[in-house]
Design an enzyme around this catalytic site. Structure first.
Site, short mmCIF file in Angstrom:
data_model
loop_
_atom_site.label_atom_id
_atom_site.label_comp_id
_atom_site.label_asym_id
_atom_site.label_seq_id
_atom_site.Cartn_x
_atom_site.Cartn_y
_atom_site.Cartn_z
N SER A 218 42.13 31.72 45.38
CA SER A 218 42.36 32.27 46.72
C SER A 218 43.13 33.59 46.58
CB SER A 218 43.12 31.28 47.59
OG SER A 218 44.32 30.87 46.97
N ARG A 219 42.95 34.47 47.55
CA ARG A 219 43.42 35.86 47.37
C ARG A 219 44.04 36.43 48.64
NH1 ARG A 219 42.15 38.60 42.17
NH2 ARG A 219 41.16 36.93 41.01
N ASP B 131 44.75 46.79 39.09
CA ASP B 131 43.49 46.19 38.62
C ASP B 131 42.57 47.17 37.91
OD1 ASP B 131 41.99 43.65 38.58
OD2 ASP B 131 40.52 44.67 39.82
N LYS C 247 34.73 45.89 41.47
CA LYS C 247 34.20 45.70 40.13
C LYS C 247 32.82 46.36 39.95
CE LYS C 247 37.84 43.82 38.62
NZ LYS C 247 38.44 42.65 39.07
N TYR D 264 31.89 36.69 48.91
CA TYR D 264 33.19 36.61 48.24
C TYR D 264 33.59 37.89 47.50
CZ TYR D 264 37.02 35.82 45.29
OH TYR D 264 38.24 36.00 44.71
N ARG E 213 33.78 35.39 41.46
CA ARG E 213 32.68 36.17 40.90
C ARG E 213 31.74 35.24 40.16
NH1 ARG E 213 34.06 38.47 36.93
NH2 ARG E 213 36.29 38.03 36.84
N SER F 51 40.82 38.82 34.02
CA SER F 51 41.06 38.35 35.38
C SER F 51 42.05 37.18 35.39
CB SER F 51 39.74 37.91 36.01
OG SER F 51 38.84 38.99 36.00
N LYS G 103 47.89 40.99 35.62
CA LYS G 103 48.00 42.44 35.91
C LYS G 103 48.83 42.70 37.16
CE LYS G 103 43.57 43.14 35.87
NZ LYS G 103 43.27 41.76 35.50
N CYS H 262 45.14 37.05 34.56
CA CYS H 262 46.01 36.97 33.39
C CYS H 262 47.26 37.83 33.54
CB CYS H 262 45.25 37.34 32.12
SG CYS H 262 44.04 36.09 31.66
N HIS I 135 39.64 48.09 33.24
CA HIS I 135 40.21 46.96 34.01
C HIS I 135 41.71 46.89 33.71
CE1 HIS I 135 39.86 42.36 35.03
NE2 HIS I 135 40.24 43.05 36.07
P1 GTP Z 1 42.85 39.61 38.77
O1 GTP Z 1 43.21 40.05 40.12
O2 GTP Z 1 41.93 38.42 38.76
O3 GTP Z 1 42.32 40.70 37.91
O4 GTP Z 1 44.18 38.96 38.09
P2 GTP Z 1 45.53 39.59 37.50
O5 GTP Z 1 45.31 39.99 36.09
O6 GTP Z 1 46.07 40.62 38.42
O7 GTP Z 1 46.49 38.32 37.45
P3 GTP Z 1 47.79 37.95 38.32
O8 GTP Z 1 48.92 38.91 38.11
O9 GTP Z 1 47.37 37.73 39.72
O10 GTP Z 1 48.22 36.56 37.65
C1 GTP Z 1 47.35 35.46 37.59
C2 GTP Z 1 48.09 34.20 37.23
O11 GTP Z 1 48.84 34.38 36.03
C3 GTP Z 1 49.06 33.75 38.29
O12 GTP Z 1 48.93 32.36 38.45
C4 GTP Z 1 50.41 34.09 37.73
O13 GTP Z 1 51.39 33.23 38.20
C5 GTP Z 1 50.19 33.96 36.23
N1 GTP Z 1 51.09 34.88 35.47
C6 GTP Z 1 51.22 36.21 35.67
N2 GTP Z 1 52.14 36.75 34.83
C7 GTP Z 1 52.60 35.72 34.08
C8 GTP Z 1 53.57 35.63 33.02
O14 GTP Z 1 54.21 36.61 32.62
N3 GTP Z 1 53.75 34.38 32.48
C9 GTP Z 1 53.07 33.29 32.91
N4 GTP Z 1 53.32 32.13 32.32
N5 GTP Z 1 52.16 33.34 33.92
C10 GTP Z 1 51.93 34.53 34.49
C1 SPV Z 2 38.99 39.84 38.92
O1 SPV Z 2 38.32 38.80 38.87
O2 SPV Z 2 39.28 40.50 37.89
C2 SPV Z 2 39.50 40.33 40.22
C3 SPV Z 2 39.02 39.68 41.44
O3 SPV Z 2 40.26 41.29 40.26
S1 SPV Z 2 37.43 40.20 41.91
O4 SPV Z 2 37.58 41.27 42.88
O5 SPV Z 2 36.78 39.04 42.50
O6 SPV Z 2 36.72 40.69 40.75
MN MN Z 3 40.69 42.05 38.13
#
Ligand code: GTP
Ligand code: SPV
Ligand code: MN
Length: 589
Positions: A373-374, A278, A207, A198, A70, A249, A253, A251, A227
Site C-alpha cells: 500500500s502506498r 526513487d 517507471k 495500479y 507492478r 523496490s 530509498k 529496500c 532507480h
Molecule cells: P520503492 O518505492 O518500492 O522503490 O521502495 P523504497 O526503496 O523507497 O523503500 P522504502 O524506503 O519505502 O522502504 C521499504 C521497506 O523497507 C519499509 O518497510 C521500511 O520500513 C524498510 N526499511 C527502510 N529502511 C530500512 C532500514 O534501514 N532498515 C530496515 N531494517 N528496514 C528498512
Molecule cells: C517500485 O516498485 O520501485 C516503486 C513503486 O517505486 S511503483 O511505482 O509501483 O513502481
Molecule cells: Mn521504486
C-alpha cells in the site's frame, strides 16, 4: 479536441479512434479542474474523502484485489529485434505487440472519458527535462499524475511544435489480469498500459517513462536514468555533499532520502536534504562532474512501516493533499492506518480489500493494509525537501551507493576500488524480492543497479554505458555498496538502520574527502570498525566488525551466481566486467 502540435493531435486522434471514449478532456493543471475531478471521483466511490480537519486534501483509493503491484511478468520491452531488449526483459516484436494491443484497446473507453495529461518530468523548461502526454480513462491516474509530475497547459506551451515527447496510452479496460499488458516501445517513444489501475503500471511518467524509456534515451543521448534516491548531507561546516543511491523496490530509498540524523549528529550540525526518493536522471555537467535531478514532483511511497520513529519526515509529508492507496480506512475518525504506523490499530475499520477488518482478523494476523500500500504526496510537503529540488541543473554527486536486502553475504558497507570495479559492484547486486512486484517475496535474485525490472534495453549494453559514462567525467564519484538487512541466526536485523544509517553515510563522505582509512578485502574496502561512529547506540565495535565480515565461502557461492547471470548476457557482457569477476575469484582463492 484541437492542438497546435501536430504530433499531439495525431496521437490523441488515433487513440480516440481506437478507444472510442464518449468525451475527451484536456487536463489544464488548474486547481479548479482537479477539484471537480475529486468531486466526481467521490460521487462514484472511486475515492473516499478523509477527515478534512485531520488530513486536509487527503483521499483514500482501493485498487482491485488482483491489481496491487507492478506485474513484471506482463511488462514488455517491444522492439524490432529481440537482442535490443536483451535476456533480462520480456520481449515482444513491436509490430506484433501493436496488433495484439489494438485488439485489447478497441472500444475500451466506450462510455468513459479520456483525459489528456500533458506532463513534464523535471522542472518545466529545464534542459534535463522531458515531456510526455498520457491519455487515460482513470481520474485516479489524473490526480496521482498531478502530484507526481508537473501537468497542464504550460507543458504544452513548452513543447511547442516539437515531436520530442513520450506517448502514453492507459486504459483500465476490465482490469483483467489475463489481458494486462505494460508495454514500452523505446524506438517509438511510446508506452501502452492496459487492464491495470495500479501505481507503477499506470502512472506512466514513473517507471515506464522515467526509467524504461528514459534509460534508452539516455544511452543514445549520453546520460543516465537510474532507480536512485538523491540526498544532500549538510555538514557542520555548512557544505552540502550529494549522494545518489540505488536500492531495489521496497529496500529503503524513501527512508534513506528523508533520513533524520541521530541526535549526536544533529547536535554537531549535520542536516539531511531530500532531492529525490526513487528516480535520478544523471548528466555530465560543464565542469565534468556528474549532476543529478529528480524528474518527479512527488513521492509514491510504501505506507507500511512508515511511522513517527522510522520516518517522521515521510509521515509529515502525507498529512495533507495526499492520496492513500490500499491502506486501512479507520472509521473511528475517518483517517487511515497501516501496519507499523502505531500500536493502536483502529477497532472499527475497513481493510484494503474493502471488507470490515475485525477484532478476529487482527487476532489471526490478517493484515489490514496491503504490504505494497502506498501514499502519493507532493514533494513540497516534505519538511526536509532540498532547496535544490527545482534546480534545473541538478546537484553534483560525490558518491554513488548501491544496496540490497541480503541476510548474509553483503557487509554493512564496502567501497569499490575504482569506477570499473564500482560498475561491477552495481552489476552483481542481488536482493530479496519484496511486495512491490507481484510474485514470491523474500527470494534472492540478481537485480543489477536495482534496474532489473526497469532497464529499457539490453543489460549488457547498459553495463557498457555505465563504463562509458565513467570515461566522460573528469571527477568520478566514488562507488559504494551498503546492506542494512544483515540478520542473525534468528532472523533479527543486526543493524538498527533508518536514522542510524547516517553513521554509514558519514564514513562514506569521509572516504570521498580522503580523511579516513579503510581495510582491503577480496571485494573492496571496508571500514575499520572503530571508524563507524557508534556514539548514542548500544552497539559495540565488535558488533560492527561482525557486520563487516566478508565470508569467503559465501562469496565464492555468490561468484557462481554472478557467473551464471553473466553467462546469460553472452557476448554483450563488457570485457571489463569479465575481468572484474576474474579478479574477484582470484581474490577469493
Ligand atoms: P520503492 O518505492 O518500492 O522503490 O521502495 P523504497 O526503496 O523507497 O523503500 P522504502 O524506503 O519505502 O522502504 C521499504 C521497506 O523497507 C519499509 O518497510 C521500511 O520500513 C524498510 N526499511 C527502510 N529502511 C530500512 C532500514 O534501514 N532498515 C530496515 N531494517 N528496514 C528498512
Ligand atoms: C517500485 O516498485 O520501485 C516503486 C513503486 O517505486 S511503483 O511505482 O509501483 O513502481
Ligand atoms: Mn521504486
Amino acid at each position: 479536441m484541437k492542438f497546435d502540435n501536430k504530433g499531439v493531435q495525431k496521437f490523441v486522434d488515433d487513440s480516440v479512434a481506437l478507444c472510442t471514449p464518449d468525451k475527451v478532456v484536456l487536463i489544464d493543471g488548474s486547481e479548479e479542474q482537479l477539484e471537480s475531478l475529486r468531486k466526481e471521483a467521490m460521487s462514484t466511490g472511486e475515492m473516499i474523502q478523509l477527515n478534512q480537519e485531520l488530513l486536509p486534501g487527503c483521499y483514500l483509493h482501493r485498487t482491485a484485489v488482483n491489481d496491487v503491484a507492478r506485474v513484471e511478468g506482463r511488462t514488455f520491452i517491444c522492439t524490432t529485434k529481440q537482442e535490443d531488449a536483451g535476456p533480462t526483459n520480456n520481449w515482444m516484436q513491436k509490430d506484433e505487440a501493436y496488433e495484439l494491443l489494438k485488439g485489447i484497446y478497441k472500444g475500451a473507453m466506450k462510455g468513459r472519458t479520456m483525459y489528456v495529461i500533458p506532463f513534464s518530468m523535471g522542472a518545466i523548461g529545464s534542459p534535463f527535462s522531458k515531456i510526455g502526454i498520457e491519455l487515460t480513462d482513470s481520474i485516479y491516474v489524473v490526480l496521482n499524475m498531478a502530484i507526481m509530475t508537473r501537468v497542464g497547459i504550460k507543458v504544452l506551451e513548452t513543447l511547442g511544435d516539437s515531436d520530442d515527447f513520450v506517448r502514453g496510452l492507459h486504459a483500465k479496460a476490465d482490469i483483467d489480469e489475463e489481458k494486462r499488458y505494460i508495454c514500452q516501445f523505446p524506438e517509438d517513444n511510446t508506452i501502452m498500459s492496459v487492464n491495470s489501475g495500479y501505481g507503477g503500471n499506470v502512472l506512466l511518467g514513473k517507471k515506464c517513462f522515467a526509467l524504461r524509456i528514459a534509460s534508452y534515451q539516455g544511452r543514445n543521448e549520453g546520460w543516465m536514468a537510474e532507480h536512485m534516491l538523491i540526498l544532500g548531507i549538510e555538514k557542520p561546516d555548512g557544505e552540502t555533499k550529494y549522494v545518489a543511491a540505488a536500492f531495489p523496490s521496497a529496500c529503503g530509498k524513501t527512508n534513506l532520502a528523508m533520513l533524520i540524523p541521530p541526535k549526536e549528529f544533529a547536535d554537531k550540525g549535520y542536516k539531511v536534504h531530500t532531492v529525490g526518493d526513487d528516480i535520478a536522471w544523471i548528466r555530465v555537467g560543464k565542469d565534468g562532474r556528474l549532476y543529478a535531478i529528480n524528474p518527479e514532483n512527488g513521492f509514491f511511497g510504501v505506507a507500511p512501516g512508515t511511522n513517527a520513529k522510522s520516518n517522521p519526515n515521510a509521515l509529515a509529508t502525507t498529512r495533507k493533499n495526499t492520496i492513500f492507496t490500499n491502506v486501512v480506512h479507520n472509521l473511528e475518525n475517518n483517517t487511515v492506518w497501516w501496519e507499523g504506523l502505531d500500536k493502536n490499530p483502529p477497532k472499527k475499520a475497513i481493510d484494503w480489500k474493502g471488507n470490515p477488518w475485525t477484532e478476529e482478523d487482527r487476532a489471526n494476523g490478517v493484515k489490514g493494509a496491503h504490504p505494497n500500500s502506498r501514499f502519493t504526496a507532493p514533494a513540497k510537503n516534505c519538511p526536509c525537501i532540498s532547496d535544490e529540488f527545482e534546480n534545473p541543473q541538478g546537484v553534483p554527486l560525490d558518491a554513488i551507493i548501491f544496496g540490497g536486502r541480503r541476510a548474509k553475504t553483503a557487509p554493512l558497507v564496502y567501497e569499490a576500488r575504482d569506477w570499473a570495479n564500482g560498475v561491477f559492484v552495481g552489476s552483481i547486486m542481488a536482493s530479496e524480492t519484496t511486495a512491490a512486484a507481484s510474485g514470491a517475496v523474500g527470494v534472492v535474485r540478481r537485480d543489477p543497479m536495482a534496474m532489473l525490472p526497469f532497464c529499457g534495453y539490453n543489460m549488457g549494453d547498459y553495463f557498457q554505458h555505465w563504463l562509458d559514462m565513467g570515461e566522460k567525467v573528469s571527477k568520478q564519484p566514488k562507488i559504494f555498496n551498503v546492506n542494512w538487512f544483515r540478520t542473525d541466526e534468528n532472523g533479527n536485523f543486526l543493524w538498527p538502520g533508518f536514522g542510524d544509517n547516517m553513521r554509514v553515510l558519514d564514513w562514506i563522505l569521509r572516504r570521498t574527502e580522503g580523511t579516513v582509512d579503510a581495510v582491503e578485502t577480496p571485494i573492496g574496502y571496508v571500514p575499520k570498525p572503530e571508524d563507524i561512529d557508534l556514539n548514542g547506540t548500544d552497539l559495540t565495535t565488535a558488533d560492527v566488525a561482525n557486520l563487516l565480515t566478508v565470508d569467503k565461502d559465501l562469496w565464492r557461492e555468490d561468484a557462481e551466481g554472478i557467473e551464471a547471470f553473466y553467462a546469460k548476457l553472452g557476448d554483450k557482457l563488457p570485457a571489463a566486467l569479465r575481468k572484474e569477476l576474474n579478479t574477484l575469484k582470484a581474490n577469493l582463492e
